[in-house]
Design an enzyme around this catalytic site. Structure first.
Site, PDB file in Angstrom:
ATOM      1  N   CYS A  16      -3.916  13.251  14.083  1.00 28.64           N
ATOM      2  CA  CYS A  16      -4.051  11.857  13.679  1.00 28.64           C
ATOM      3  C   CYS A  16      -4.036  10.989  14.924  1.00 28.64           C
ATOM      4  O   CYS A  16      -3.506  11.401  15.963  1.00 28.64           O
ATOM      5  CB  CYS A  16      -2.871  11.521  12.778  1.00 28.64           C
ATOM      6  SG  CYS A  16      -2.701   9.800  12.347  1.00 28.64           S
ATOM      7  N   ARG A  26       1.848  14.489  13.429  1.00 29.71           N
ATOM      8  CA  ARG A  26       2.130  14.290  12.008  1.00 29.71           C
ATOM      9  C   ARG A  26       1.957  15.548  11.147  1.00 29.71           C
ATOM     10  O   ARG A  26       1.143  15.584  10.226  1.00 29.71           O
ATOM     11  CB  ARG A  26       1.278  13.147  11.455  1.00 29.71           C
ATOM     12  CG  ARG A  26       1.487  11.848  12.201  1.00 29.71           C
ATOM     13  CD  ARG A  26       0.703  10.734  11.607  1.00 29.71           C
ATOM     14  NE  ARG A  26       1.292  10.194  10.390  1.00 29.71           N
ATOM     15  CZ  ARG A  26       0.728   9.234   9.669  1.00 29.71           C
ATOM     16  NH1 ARG A  26      -0.433   8.746  10.004  1.00 29.71           N
ATOM     17  NH2 ARG A  26       1.318   8.786   8.593  1.00 29.71           N
ATOM     18  N   ASP A  84       5.554   0.538  12.041  1.00 24.34           N
ATOM     19  CA  ASP A  84       4.326  -0.113  11.568  1.00 24.34           C
ATOM     20  C   ASP A  84       4.221  -1.578  12.011  1.00 24.34           C
ATOM     21  O   ASP A  84       3.205  -2.225  11.747  1.00 24.34           O
ATOM     22  CB  ASP A  84       4.234  -0.028  10.029  1.00 24.34           C
ATOM     23  CG  ASP A  84       3.946   1.384   9.555  1.00 24.34           C
ATOM     24  OD1 ASP A  84       3.543   2.218  10.388  1.00 24.34           O
ATOM     25  OD2 ASP A  84       4.133   1.657   8.360  1.00 24.34           O
ATOM     26  N   ARG A 101      -8.224  -0.462   5.396  1.00 26.16           N
ATOM     27  CA  ARG A 101      -7.446   0.576   4.707  1.00 26.16           C
ATOM     28  C   ARG A 101      -6.156   0.006   4.139  1.00 26.16           C
ATOM     29  O   ARG A 101      -5.638   0.533   3.155  1.00 26.16           O
ATOM     30  CB  ARG A 101      -7.079   1.704   5.682  1.00 26.16           C
ATOM     31  CG  ARG A 101      -8.251   2.532   6.111  1.00 26.16           C
ATOM     32  CD  ARG A 101      -7.792   3.695   6.936  1.00 26.16           C
ATOM     33  NE  ARG A 101      -6.833   4.508   6.184  1.00 26.16           N
ATOM     34  CZ  ARG A 101      -6.252   5.601   6.638  1.00 26.16           C
ATOM     35  NH1 ARG A 101      -6.536   6.019   7.847  1.00 26.16           N
ATOM     36  NH2 ARG A 101      -5.395   6.285   5.906  1.00 26.16           N
ATOM     37  N   LYS A 126       0.837  -1.212   0.000  1.00 34.04           N
ATOM     38  CA  LYS A 126       0.000   0.000   0.000  1.00 34.04           C
ATOM     39  C   LYS A 126       0.869   1.259   0.000  1.00 34.04           C
ATOM     40  O   LYS A 126       0.623   2.186  -0.772  1.00 34.04           O
ATOM     41  CB  LYS A 126      -0.895  -0.008   1.247  1.00 34.04           C
ATOM     42  CG  LYS A 126      -1.474   1.338   1.597  1.00 34.04           C
ATOM     43  CD  LYS A 126      -2.240   1.319   2.897  1.00 34.04           C
ATOM     44  CE  LYS A 126      -1.438   1.545   4.155  1.00 34.04           C
ATOM     45  NZ  LYS A 126      -1.114   2.924   4.525  1.00 34.04           N
ATOM     46  N   ASN A 127       1.899   1.278   0.864  1.00 32.94           N
ATOM     47  CA  ASN A 127       2.674   2.508   1.018  1.00 32.94           C
ATOM     48  C   ASN A 127       3.642   2.763  -0.138  1.00 32.94           C
ATOM     49  O   ASN A 127       4.269   3.822  -0.202  1.00 32.94           O
ATOM     50  CB  ASN A 127       3.421   2.510   2.360  1.00 32.94           C
ATOM     51  CG  ASN A 127       2.459   2.729   3.523  1.00 32.94           C
ATOM     52  OD1 ASN A 127       1.287   3.056   3.311  1.00 32.94           O
ATOM     53  ND2 ASN A 127       2.931   2.536   4.742  1.00 32.94           N
TER      54      ASN A 127
END
Ligand code: EPU
Length: 434
Positions: free
Chosen positions: A120, A125, A308, A400, A22-23
């Site tokens: 967030c 952030r 993460d 997501r 995804k990133n």
């Protein structure tokens, strides 16, 4: 709102396949703004953030085709006509990575209007480093009504030293610099594989980038970029989540379609915990056949231990025979999952940026709430080893970034199902009570 119902106790056995990152896919999609020609991206994960980015690009006039059937994970993006170079609040508030369009838009259109993302769940952030970098390249930035506007006739190459390492900040500026006049030297850059993947795509489009994946990146600006085809790298965080799931459940699992080199910090840590890890080409076999040993973790920028994976590692630490100290160095508020794990029976004490996890504690199924993407993943993992049934609410967070995680986990033995809204919206109180 969907929920997951998980019954713990099963070891994960068999083979599980990793989707595209995804990133990496998000900045690569944004890079299509830099050219009028079609860009074809393969190995795109089918997750909600990708759909958000599709909507964002489409709102600017881009044609975005998502493949179906055998071409399911392919997307073709064509930004020949851009009607409004703007990222509206409605989309930015649901996905911060929307700010990745800032650099490419100002480079291509000379103007970009992007909503400021605001706070967030995992930290403040800010995007000040994106803005500072663009200013160094000659953009004029103004802020009004919650939006920032960047303008530049043509960006000019410059020497940029990031005050601190930022992944999307590096990506944003890298995209902008490809079309700038002259050379840009970027220092203290993020070295994440997703940055390198973006640079590979940009170079295929005709950019001249050297050093991506290292702290120093040099970009020789060009006047235009062309279309190309590119395959997105595998998702190292999804892979890591499955690796931890296998270790935790005492499973024997092959995590396939990944790049074990991208997982080095995690795999080394798990070896320290006594997990048997056998990388083999593009897969890793994980055998969780003994008691787990405690080990401390410090989250760091790549190639360090990824933030993460911090939440998922915390679940593992609750099942280790002793105390582990987990220090979160990237985000200031990324321990929300700990409180939910405590409700399941974990012994975790938070002291500022440190979490002290005392294992081994049996976990028992409970109703828990997912607060962000990786926190939800950690709760799924906790549920896989908990006694009885766990109900995880707000799984839209997990959607997501994880493609059909419940189906993938079920295919290797987990008892997990997705259910819709469980209770009627209005609760009626029986007569004579309340
Ligand atoms: N920061 C600033 N100013 C900036 C940019 C960042 O102070 O202008 C700070 C942040 O507040 C944070 C630190 O620098 O404390 C690092 O943030 P970074 O910019 O690297 O994070 P990001 O680019 O917003 C990406 C991933 C995140 C991942 C982080 C760190 C994407 C789309 N997102 O975010 O992924 O946690 O890097 O590795 O690439 C996730 O997938 O769950 C996720 C949150």
């Amino acid at each position: 709102m969907d929920k997951f119902v998980v019954r713990g106790g099963n070891p994960l056995l068999g083979t599980i396949r990793v989707s595209g990152a995804k990133n990496a896919a998000l900045p690569c999609m944004a890079a299509s703004l830099l050219t009028t020609a079609p860009v074809v991206l393969e190995n795109i994960p089918q997750v909600r953030d990708i759909e958000t980015e599709r909507r964002l690009l489409a709102s600017m006039g881009a044609e975005v085709e998502l493949g179906y059937g055998r071409a399911q994970h392919r997307t073709t993006l064509c930004c020949a006509r851009l009607e409004s170079p703007e990222a509206p609040y409605d989309l930015v508030k649901t996905m911060r990575a929307s700010t990745l369009v800032l650099g490419p838009l100002v480079a291509r259109c000379g103007v970009a209007r992007v909503s400021l993302p605001g706070g967030c769940a995992i930290g403040a952030r800010p995007i000040d480093l994106h803005i500072k970098g663009l200013e160094r390249l000659g953009a004029t930035i103004t802020q009004e009504h919650g939006y920032i506007e960047a303008r530049a006739q043509r960006l000019r190459g410059a020497h940029v030293v990031f005050d601190r390492i930022t992944v999307t900040g590096t990506e944003d500026l890298l995209m902008a610099a490809t079309l700038a006049e002259g050379e840009t030297l970027m220092e203290n850059c993020a070295c994440e594989p997703e940055v390198a993947d973006l640079a590979t795509l940009l170079n295929k489009m005709g950019a001249r980038i050297e050093g991506a994946g290292t702290p120093t990146i040099r970009v020789h600006g060009v006047t235009s970029l062309s279309g190309t085809r590119h395959r997105i790298i595998p998702d190292r965080i999804e892979a890591g989540t499955f690796v931890v799931a296998a270790a935790l459940t005492g499973g024997d699992l092959i995590v396939s379609g990944c790049d074990p080199h991208h997982l080095t910090a995690l795999l080394d840590k798990l070896r320290e915990c006594g997990v048997e890890i056998r990388p083999n080409g593009d897969s890793v076999r994980v055998i969780g056949n003994g008691p787990l040993q405690p080990a401390d973790v410090n989250t760091e920028e790549y190639p360090g231990f990824p933030t993460d994976m911090q939440a998922q590692y915390m679940t593992l630490a609750t099942q280790a025979e002793g105390s582990s100290v987990i220090t979160e160095n990237i985000f200031e508020n990324r321990f929300m999952h700990a409180l939910e794990m405590v409700r399941m029976g974990a012994n975790i004490k938070i002291e500022g940026r440190r979490a002290i996890v005392r294992g081994k504690t049996p976990l028992s199924g409970a109703a828990v709430l997912a607060s962000d993407l990786r926190a939800s993943a950690s709760l799924v993992l906790a549920a896989l080893v908990a006694d009885g049934e766990t109900i995880i609410d707000r799984v839209y967070h997990i959607d997501r970034g994880y493609e059909r995680i419940e189906e993938k986990l079920r295919s290797v033995g987990a008892e997990i199902k997705r259910i819709g809204e469980m209770f009627p919206k209005r609760i009626t109180v029986p007569a004579g009570r309340g």
